[in-house]
Design an enzyme around this catalytic site. Structure first.
Site, PDB file in Angstrom:
ATOM      1  N   ASP A   1      -5.724  -6.547   5.639  1.00 36.34           N
ATOM      2  CA  ASP A   1      -6.995  -6.110   4.879  1.00 36.34           C
ATOM      3  C   ASP A   1      -7.763  -7.073   4.775  1.00 36.34           C
ATOM      4  OD1 ASP A   1      -8.748  -4.678   3.706  1.00 36.34           O
ATOM      5  OD2 ASP A   1      -7.422  -3.781   2.045  1.00 36.34           O
TER       6      ASP A   1
ATOM      7  N   ASP B   1      -1.802 -18.415   3.912  1.00 36.97           N
ATOM      8  CA  ASP B   1      -2.706 -19.176   3.244  1.00 36.97           C
ATOM      9  C   ASP B   1      -3.152 -20.218   4.159  1.00 36.97           C
ATOM     10  OD1 ASP B   1      -0.089 -20.028   2.653  1.00 36.97           O
ATOM     11  OD2 ASP B   1      -0.345 -20.646   0.687  1.00 36.97           O
TER      12      ASP B   1
ATOM     13  N   LYS C   1       4.342 -14.633   4.591  1.00 33.47           N
ATOM     14  CA  LYS C   1       4.354 -15.452   3.640  1.00 33.47           C
ATOM     15  C   LYS C   1       5.987 -15.475   3.308  1.00 33.47           C
ATOM     16  CE  LYS C   1       2.957 -17.910  -0.183  1.00 33.47           C
ATOM     17  NZ  LYS C   1       1.793 -19.118   0.124  1.00 33.47           N
TER      18      LYS C   1
ATOM     19  N   TYR D   1       0.873  -1.200   0.080  1.00 26.83           N
ATOM     20  CA  TYR D   1      -0.016   0.022  -0.095  1.00 26.83           C
ATOM     21  C   TYR D   1       0.755   1.077  -0.041  1.00 26.83           C
ATOM     22  CZ  TYR D   1      -3.969  -3.135   0.966  1.00 26.83           C
ATOM     23  OH  TYR D   1      -4.923  -4.074   0.981  1.00 26.83           O
TER      24      TYR D   1
HETATM   25 MG    MG Z   1     -10.700  -3.673   3.526  1.00 26.36          MG
END
Ligand code: MG
Ligand code: NAI
Length: 336
Positions: A230, A206, A173, A126
């Site tokens: 998120d 995952d 990850k 982001y």
């Molecule tokens: Mg969101």
């Protein structure tokens, strides 16, 4: 605290104005006085001020150190950058706290879910650093720093200690992104060593999603970078009844903004159909933040009792009460 507490009020886009006024109604009913300063952001700000995040709005939040915010619409694929990301970065609201809790009377797959998501709010993919290398090839840059990772880990462990949480699971990850997620994980582990009473472990993202869907009660607190946080937030909201019930806070050193996990829900905007409980519960977090914990607890209890009674349920929970009717029913419980 002396004097009247001031806060910035951002109605936002889509269902924003409806859920924000519902929440203001409920907060008023607690008797806690907050003087709201209305400012604009998002698509509404473009229409009124020609920019999605006016300086005046930023100044107001900076001065008040407190905001209640409706969701804002971000165009997909082109157009202005997310003002949520901009707000969190500009005001350095680095910790996104999202409690996920089973609610009484709400039909969902699981009972007894009670976990807290702590998401790093200022970097990762982001960072907004994207460019076209050559036509047909683009690069999005994932930024992970030791400073931000350590800071969010410290926040999470301090939160755990203060709130009686027993275990923190870092989600990553690092098997693939060895450097970036590896650094995040190193920072988390280093901070964990200072909190021997809190169990610390980690899980690959995952597998984490699979474990959450199988049995979310396995987790206590999840500590994540921005993007995983998120995605996992919406997943967790779905485990306990949906986005209509998922609250959140963005917290920094010098202030905080409170907003639900959900977006502007354009599909139901302007219809008085949205569930205001997610933002009302964010309002309860705001009350806790300003030291009005008793009022925050009363709001949560009023929401629980409304859900348990099942008479004024919003549409997303299978009822027929409008946004304002839900708010009124909660406010009535608070004043009686
Ligand atoms: Mg969101
Ligand atoms: P969304 O969260 O707005 O909606 C997803 C689904 O959940 C829709 O079917 C919607 O009707 C439903 N929903 C959401 N909140 C609800 C509520 N309170 N009551 C009942 N149903 C509810 O996500 P979507 O559609 O992906 O995004 C719409 C816009 O919102 C986009 O422009 C996005 O960028 C923006 N957004 C803004 C956020 C913020 O301001 N913090 C956060 C997430 C998305």
């Amino acid at each position: 605290m002396t004097g009247i507490r001031k806060g910035t009020l951002i109605a936002g886009d889509g269902i924003g104005p409806e859920v924000v006024s519902a929440t203001v109604r409920v907060l008023e009913a607690t008797g806690v006085v907050i003087e709201w300063e209305a400012e604009v952001a998002g698509a509404m700000a473009i229409a009124l001020e020609g920019t999605p995040l006016p300086q005046k709005t930023l100044d107001s939040i900076r001065t008040n150190g407190l905001a209640l915010k409706g969701p804002t619409t971000t165009p997909i694929g082109s157009g202005h950058a997310s003002i949520n990301v901009a707000l969190r970065k500009t005001l350095d609201l680095y910790a996104n706290v999202r409690p996920v809790k089973s609610m009484p009377g709400v039909k969902s797959r699981y009972d007894h879910v009670d976990l807290v998501i702590v998401r790093e709010n200022t970097e990762d993919l982001y960072s907004g650093l994207e460019h076209i290398v050559v036509p047909g090839v683009v690069e999005s840059i994932k930024v992970i720093t030791e400073k931000a990772s350590t800071r969010i880990a410290k926040f999470a462990f301090a939160y755990a200690r203060e709130n009686g949480r027993k275990r923190i699971t870092a989600v990553h990850k690092a098997n693939i992104m060895k450097l970036s997620d590896g650094l995040f994980l190193d920072c988390c582990a280093r901070v964990a060593a200072d909190y021997p009473e809190i169990k610390y472990d980690d899980i690959i993202v995952d597998n984490c999603c699979m474990q959450l869907v199988l049995d979310p009660t396995r987790f206590d607190m999840l500590l994540l970078e921005n993007l995983y946080g998120d995605i996992v937030s919406d997943l967790c909201a779905g485990l306990v009844g949906g986005l209509g019930l998922a609250p959140g806070a963005n917290i920094g050193e010098r202030g905080a903004t409170f907003e639900a996990v959900h977006g502007s829900a354009p599909d139901i905007a302007g219809m008085n159909l949205a569930n205001p409980i997610a933002l009302i519960l964010s309002g309860a977090m705001l009350l806790d933040y300003i030291g009005e914990n008793a009022a925050g607890t009363r709001v949560r209890n009023a929401v629980s009792s409304l859900l348990m009674e099942g008479k004024h349920l919003p549409h997303d929970l299978g009822g027929s009460a409008s946004t304002s009717e839900v708010a009124e029913a909660i406010a009535t419980r608070l004043s009686s």
